[in-house]
Write a protein that holds these residues in place. Structure first.
Motif, PDB file in Angstrom:
ATOM      1  N   LEU A  46       0.816  -1.224   0.000  1.00 27.68           N
ATOM      2  CA  LEU A  46       0.000   0.000   0.000  1.00 27.68           C
ATOM      3  C   LEU A  46       0.843   1.266   0.000  1.00 27.68           C
ATOM      4  CD1 LEU A  46      -3.071  -0.843   2.243  1.00 27.68           C
ATOM      5  CD2 LEU A  46      -2.884  -0.740  -0.251  1.00 27.68           C
ATOM      6  N   LYS A  47       2.030   1.203   0.636  1.00 30.40           N
ATOM      7  CA  LYS A  47       2.825   2.435   0.685  1.00 30.40           C
ATOM      8  C   LYS A  47       3.299   2.864  -0.706  1.00 30.40           C
ATOM      9  CE  LYS A  47       6.845   0.062   2.638  1.00 30.40           C
ATOM     10  NZ  LYS A  47       7.705   0.031   3.813  1.00 30.40           N
ATOM     11  N   ARG A  81       2.317   9.224  -5.280  1.00 31.57           N
ATOM     12  CA  ARG A  81       1.790  10.585  -5.144  1.00 31.57           C
ATOM     13  C   ARG A  81       2.920  11.553  -4.755  1.00 31.57           C
ATOM     14  NH1 ARG A  81      -1.728  11.622  -8.021  1.00 31.57           N
ATOM     15  NH2 ARG A  81      -0.563  13.507  -8.320  1.00 31.57           N
ATOM     16  N   LEU A  82       3.718  11.100  -3.763  1.00 31.69           N
ATOM     17  CA  LEU A  82       4.824  11.932  -3.279  1.00 31.69           C
ATOM     18  C   LEU A  82       5.810  12.220  -4.411  1.00 31.69           C
ATOM     19  CD1 LEU A  82       6.603  13.206  -1.020  1.00 31.69           C
ATOM     20  CD2 LEU A  82       7.520  10.925  -0.587  1.00 31.69           C
ATOM     21  N   TYR A  83       6.176  11.196  -5.145  1.00 32.42           N
ATOM     22  CA  TYR A  83       7.143  11.312  -6.244  1.00 32.42           C
ATOM     23  C   TYR A  83       6.664  12.328  -7.283  1.00 32.42           C
ATOM     24  CZ  TYR A  83       9.434   9.783 -10.589  1.00 32.42           C
ATOM     25  OH  TYR A  83      10.103   9.741 -11.769  1.00 32.42           O
ATOM     26  N   GLN A  84       5.390  12.220  -7.647  1.00 31.72           N
ATOM     27  CA  GLN A  84       4.860  13.111  -8.682  1.00 31.72           C
ATOM     28  C   GLN A  84       4.724  14.536  -8.153  1.00 31.72           C
ATOM     29  OE1 GLN A  84       2.428  10.192 -11.586  1.00 31.72           O
ATOM     30  NE2 GLN A  84       1.293  10.744  -9.798  1.00 31.72           N
ATOM     31  N   ASP A  85       4.268  14.676  -6.918  1.00 34.33           N
ATOM     32  CA  ASP A  85       4.106  16.017  -6.345  1.00 34.33           C
ATOM     33  C   ASP A  85       5.456  16.694  -6.124  1.00 34.33           C
ATOM     34  OD1 ASP A  85       1.446  15.592  -6.433  1.00 34.33           O
ATOM     35  OD2 ASP A  85       1.157  15.264  -4.296  1.00 34.33           O
ATOM     36  N   ALA A  98      12.252  19.473  -0.503  1.00 35.32           N
ATOM     37  CA  ALA A  98      12.092  18.007  -0.589  1.00 35.32           C
ATOM     38  C   ALA A  98      11.959  17.430   0.819  1.00 35.32           C
ATOM     39  CB  ALA A  98      13.271  17.383  -1.319  1.00 35.32           C
ATOM     40  N   ALA A  99      12.820  17.877   1.742  1.00 32.06           N
ATOM     41  CA  ALA A  99      12.752  17.375   3.120  1.00 32.06           C
ATOM     42  C   ALA A  99      11.382  17.700   3.724  1.00 32.06           C
ATOM     43  CB  ALA A  99      13.863  17.991   3.966  1.00 32.06           C
ATOM     44  N   ALA A 100      10.894  18.919   3.466  1.00 29.96           N
ATOM     45  CA  ALA A 100       9.599  19.323   4.026  1.00 29.96           C
ATOM     46  C   ALA A 100       8.470  18.451   3.477  1.00 29.96           C
ATOM     47  CB  ALA A 100       9.341  20.794   3.719  1.00 29.96           C
ATOM     48  N   LEU A 101       8.480  18.222   2.165  1.00 31.36           N
ATOM     49  CA  LEU A 101       7.365  17.461   1.568  1.00 31.36           C
ATOM     50  C   LEU A 101       7.407  15.983   1.974  1.00 31.36           C
ATOM     51  CD1 LEU A 101       4.893  17.915  -0.323  1.00 31.36           C
ATOM     52  CD2 LEU A 101       6.276  16.894  -2.133  1.00 31.36           C
ATOM     53  N   ILE A 102       8.598  15.386   1.909  1.00 30.69           N
ATOM     54  CA  ILE A 102       8.712  13.960   2.270  1.00 30.69           C
ATOM     55  C   ILE A 102       8.286  13.779   3.725  1.00 30.69           C
ATOM     56  CG2 ILE A 102      10.299  12.012   2.592  1.00 30.69           C
ATOM     57  CD1 ILE A 102      12.090  13.326   0.387  1.00 30.69           C
ATOM     58  N   LEU A 105      12.649   5.775  -2.752  1.00 35.29           N
ATOM     59  CA  LEU A 105      13.505   6.878  -2.299  1.00 35.29           C
ATOM     60  C   LEU A 105      14.679   7.078  -3.255  1.00 35.29           C
ATOM     61  CD1 LEU A 105      13.175   6.292   1.533  1.00 35.29           C
ATOM     62  CD2 LEU A 105      12.283   8.246   0.218  1.00 35.29           C
ATOM     63  N   GLU A 106      15.090   6.016  -3.950  1.00 33.76           N
ATOM     64  CA  GLU A 106      16.127   6.201  -4.978  1.00 33.76           C
ATOM     65  C   GLU A 106      15.563   7.021  -6.148  1.00 33.76           C
ATOM     66  OE1 GLU A 106      17.631   2.286  -5.872  1.00 33.76           O
ATOM     67  OE2 GLU A 106      18.633   2.140  -3.928  1.00 33.76           O
ATOM     68  N   LEU A 107      14.325   6.741  -6.543  1.00 34.84           N
ATOM     69  CA  LEU A 107      13.699   7.540  -7.608  1.00 34.84           C
ATOM     70  C   LEU A 107      13.555   8.997  -7.157  1.00 34.84           C
ATOM     71  CD1 LEU A 107      10.655   5.540  -9.111  1.00 34.84           C
ATOM     72  CD2 LEU A 107      12.787   6.150 -10.239  1.00 34.84           C
ATOM     73  N   ILE A 108      13.149   9.166  -5.898  1.00 35.83           N
ATOM     74  CA  ILE A 108      12.953  10.509  -5.344  1.00 35.83           C
ATOM     75  C   ILE A 108      14.291  11.248  -5.248  1.00 35.83           C
ATOM     76  CG2 ILE A 108      12.442  11.625  -3.112  1.00 35.83           C
ATOM     77  CD1 ILE A 108       9.938   9.711  -3.045  1.00 35.83           C
TER      78      ILE A 108
END
Ligand code: SME
Length: 324
Positions: free
Chosen positions: A156-157, A163-167, A185-189, A317-320
């Motif tokens: 599920l994660k 969503r996180l990656y795209q945003d 990035a730190a704030a959003l993640i 997280l590697e993609l991010i």
């Protein structure tokens, strides 16, 4: 509009995943590359017809590239598992990418080579032309949309990370300053994933120095090869620590930390003369690692619970990190 077909195990989860990808106009489950016309679910279920549960993805190539779709697809499959994904077993659950136009082949081959490089061997995932596709019965269409909480073999994660990656890509846009990118990035993640600590350590000479972060105050400097961060830097790979007490040399910045993941940050190859240009736009290589190159820093995330991170977190997280 273009189309591409993904077989990634049970089509309920695969369809739901691609419905959440920006630029995808339609994701429809069905049965591909089997021997029988217009098969029923029950016939395919016998494994005798040769079909693979497959999702037809129609997308706008101006909004999302084929390369991005394939890289996203690779996050939701185990490319080394033959005829099995999650709990589902049988040739109908084999993984594959089926294309309808030869012009897609060079990009697809490049993506497969990239994956092989990461895995250190060839994936068992098929790369073939589409021979046939029969849409699945109405009850399978948008199954997880109609049955939230229904069976989904994809963790599920994954859906939160998508969503996180795209945003994050939208938020960072083409801001050229790497510190500013890391700060947001730190704030959003951190706010999306509710971790204990999310931040960056940056390579300065022979040590890591604290960069932008969210969470409790942290140590300023970490030596090469020391702690989880210094180890990820030295070994040039993501390190997942399910229990920080079991990691020799772990540096406890916060006594609340129970598990941790550290992902190296790479300078993009084409940016090697412009260090402030760490950025990726859609369709570009997200990693851009030059052979022999050293990380320029690490993304470090701590959790207040044991066992928070696994290979799903590492993949995303590697993609991010590549977007950042
Ligand atoms: N635990 C890290 C130190 C940094 S803090 O987690 C913020 C390590 O062992 O490298």
């Amino acid at each position: 509009m273009k189309e591409i077909y993904f077989a990634g195990g049970c089509f309920w989860g695969v369809e739901h995943f691609f419905k959440g990808v920006d630029g995808v106009a339609e994701a429809a489950p069905g049965y591909a590359n089997g021997s029988l016309d217009s098969p029923s679910y029950e016939q395919v279920y016998t494994d005798a017809t040769g079909h693979a549960e497959t999702v037809r993805v129609r997308y706008n190539p101006d909004r999302v590239s084929l390369q991005t779709l394939v890289r996203l697809f690779f996050t939701i499959i185990d490319p080394l598992s033959l005829n099995r994904q999650g709990h589902d077993e049988g040739t109908r659950y084999r993984t594959g990418i089926y294309y309808t136009g030869e012009e897609d082949l060079p990009v697809l081959k490049e993506c497969f080579e990239e994956l092989s490089g990461k895995l250190g061997c060839a994936p068992v995932t098929e790369l073939l032309p589409l021979k046939s596709f029969w849409p699945a019965e109405e009850r399978h269409q948008d199954y997880l949309g109609k049955n939230p909480g229904g069976y989904c073999h994809i963790p599920l994660k994954t859906f939160r990370y998508l969503r996180l990656y795209q945003d994050l890509a939208l938020l960072l846009g083409d801001e050229p300053d790497p510190i500013a990118r890391m700060a947001n990035a730190a704030a959003l993640i951190h706010s999306r994933m509710h971790f204990l600590w999310t931040g960056f350590y940056l390579v300065r000479d022979d040590e890591l120095v604290l960069g932008p972060f969210q969470g409790p105050e942290a140590c300023f400097r970490i030596a090469y090869g020391k702690g989880v961060c210094g180890t990820a830097w030295a070994q040039r790979r993501t390190i997942v620590v399910p229990d920080v007490e079991q990691f020799p040399g772990h540096i406890a910045c916060s006594s609340d930390s129970r598990s941790e993941i550290v992902v190296p940050l790479w300078r993009r190859a084409e940016d090697s003369h412009a260090p402030s240009g760490l950025r990726m736009t859609d369709g570009e290589s997200p990693v851009g690692v030059t052979e022999g190159e050293c990380p320029v820093g690490v993304l470090d995330i701590d959790s207040a619970e044991k066992g928070t991170f696994d290979s799903t977190d590492a993949t995303w997280l590697e993609l991010i990190a590549a977007v950042i």
